[in-house]
Design a protein around this motif. Structure first.
Motif, mmCIF file in Angstrom:
data_model
loop_
_atom_site.group_PDB
_atom_site.id
_atom_site.type_symbol
_atom_site.label_atom_id
_atom_site.label_comp_id
_atom_site.label_asym_id
_atom_site.label_seq_id
_atom_site.Cartn_x
_atom_site.Cartn_y
_atom_site.Cartn_z
ATOM 1 N N ASP A 64 -11.964 8.616 14.596
ATOM 2 C CA ASP A 64 -13.143 7.829 14.975
ATOM 3 C C ASP A 64 -13.121 7.471 16.461
ATOM 4 O O ASP A 64 -14.161 7.503 17.118
ATOM 5 N N ARG A 65 -11.953 7.128 16.978
ATOM 6 C CA ARG A 65 -11.845 6.792 18.404
ATOM 7 C C ARG A 65 -12.000 8.019 19.291
ATOM 8 O O ARG A 65 -12.485 7.927 20.416
ATOM 9 N N ALA A 66 -11.606 9.171 18.785
ATOM 10 C CA ALA A 66 -11.616 10.399 19.584
ATOM 11 C C ALA A 66 -12.992 11.054 19.646
ATOM 12 O O ALA A 66 -13.254 11.848 20.536
ATOM 13 N N GLU A 67 -13.863 10.744 18.718
ATOM 14 C CA GLU A 67 -15.179 11.379 18.664
ATOM 15 C C GLU A 67 -16.269 10.367 19.012
ATOM 16 O O GLU A 67 -16.728 9.627 18.154
ATOM 17 N N PRO A 68 -16.669 10.347 20.278
ATOM 18 C CA PRO A 68 -17.732 9.399 20.648
ATOM 19 C C PRO A 68 -19.043 9.763 19.938
ATOM 20 O O PRO A 68 -19.293 10.916 19.612
ATOM 21 N N GLU A 69 -19.828 8.776 19.704
ATOM 22 C CA GLU A 69 -21.116 8.984 19.057
ATOM 23 C C GLU A 69 -22.015 9.801 19.973
ATOM 24 O O GLU A 69 -22.018 9.615 21.193
ATOM 25 N N VAL A 70 -22.781 10.697 19.394
ATOM 26 C CA VAL A 70 -23.678 11.562 20.156
ATOM 27 C C VAL A 70 -24.647 10.724 20.985
ATOM 28 O O VAL A 70 -24.887 11.022 22.163
ATOM 29 N N ALA A 73 -1.326 6.556 6.116
ATOM 30 C CA ALA A 73 -1.452 7.762 6.929
ATOM 31 C C ALA A 73 -2.908 8.188 7.032
ATOM 32 O O ALA A 73 -3.396 8.529 8.122
ATOM 33 N N ILE A 74 -3.626 8.163 5.914
ATOM 34 C CA ILE A 74 -5.044 8.538 5.917
ATOM 35 C C ILE A 74 -5.836 7.583 6.806
ATOM 36 O O ILE A 74 -6.677 8.001 7.609
ATOM 37 N N GLU A 75 -5.567 6.301 6.694
ATOM 38 C CA GLU A 75 -6.262 5.308 7.518
ATOM 39 C C GLU A 75 -5.997 5.555 9.007
ATOM 40 O O GLU A 75 -6.917 5.501 9.829
ATOM 41 N N ARG A 126 0.854 -1.192 0.000
ATOM 42 C CA ARG A 126 0.000 0.000 0.000
ATOM 43 C C ARG A 126 0.884 1.234 0.000
ATOM 44 O O ARG A 126 2.072 1.159 0.300
ATOM 45 N N SER A 127 0.284 2.367 -0.289
ATOM 46 C CA SER A 127 1.070 3.600 -0.283
ATOM 47 C C SER A 127 1.161 4.163 1.135
ATOM 48 O O SER A 127 0.311 3.872 1.989
ATOM 49 N N LYS A 128 2.193 4.946 1.358
ATOM 50 C CA LYS A 128 2.328 5.612 2.652
ATOM 51 C C LYS A 128 1.141 6.541 2.874
ATOM 52 O O LYS A 128 0.655 6.672 3.997
ATOM 53 N N GLN A 129 0.655 7.144 1.812
ATOM 54 C CA GLN A 129 -0.496 8.038 1.931
ATOM 55 C C GLN A 129 -1.721 7.270 2.422
ATOM 56 O O GLN A 129 -2.442 7.736 3.299
#
Length: 66
Positions: free
Chosen positions: A41-47, A32-34, A26-29
């Motif tokens: 996703d882990r930092a923003e809990p679902e409302v 990094a994006i993943e 895979r590419s480094k890009q």
């Protein structure tokens, strides 16, 4: 529309990213994006989760406000 950006990594981290990209074909890009998306996703809990937690932890106070 994608925006271009340059990501400067410390030598050790850059080398690890390059090695992983080669191993996974895979590419480094892509990696990094993943990683950024996973962290976000882990930092923003679902409302709904936050509301449920607040309802549970403050149930007594909320009952008094009714």
């Amino acid at each position: 529309m994608p925006r271009h950006c340059t990501l400067r990594l410390p030598d050790g981290l850059g080398a690890k990213l390059t090695g992983r990209a080669r191993r996974e074909g895979r590419s480094k890009q892509e990696l990094a994006i993943e990683a950024i998306r996973d962290t976000q996703d882990r930092a923003e809990p679902e409302v709904d989760d936050v509301l449920a937690e607040l309802m549970d932890s403050h149930a007594e106070i909320l009952d008094h406000l009714k």
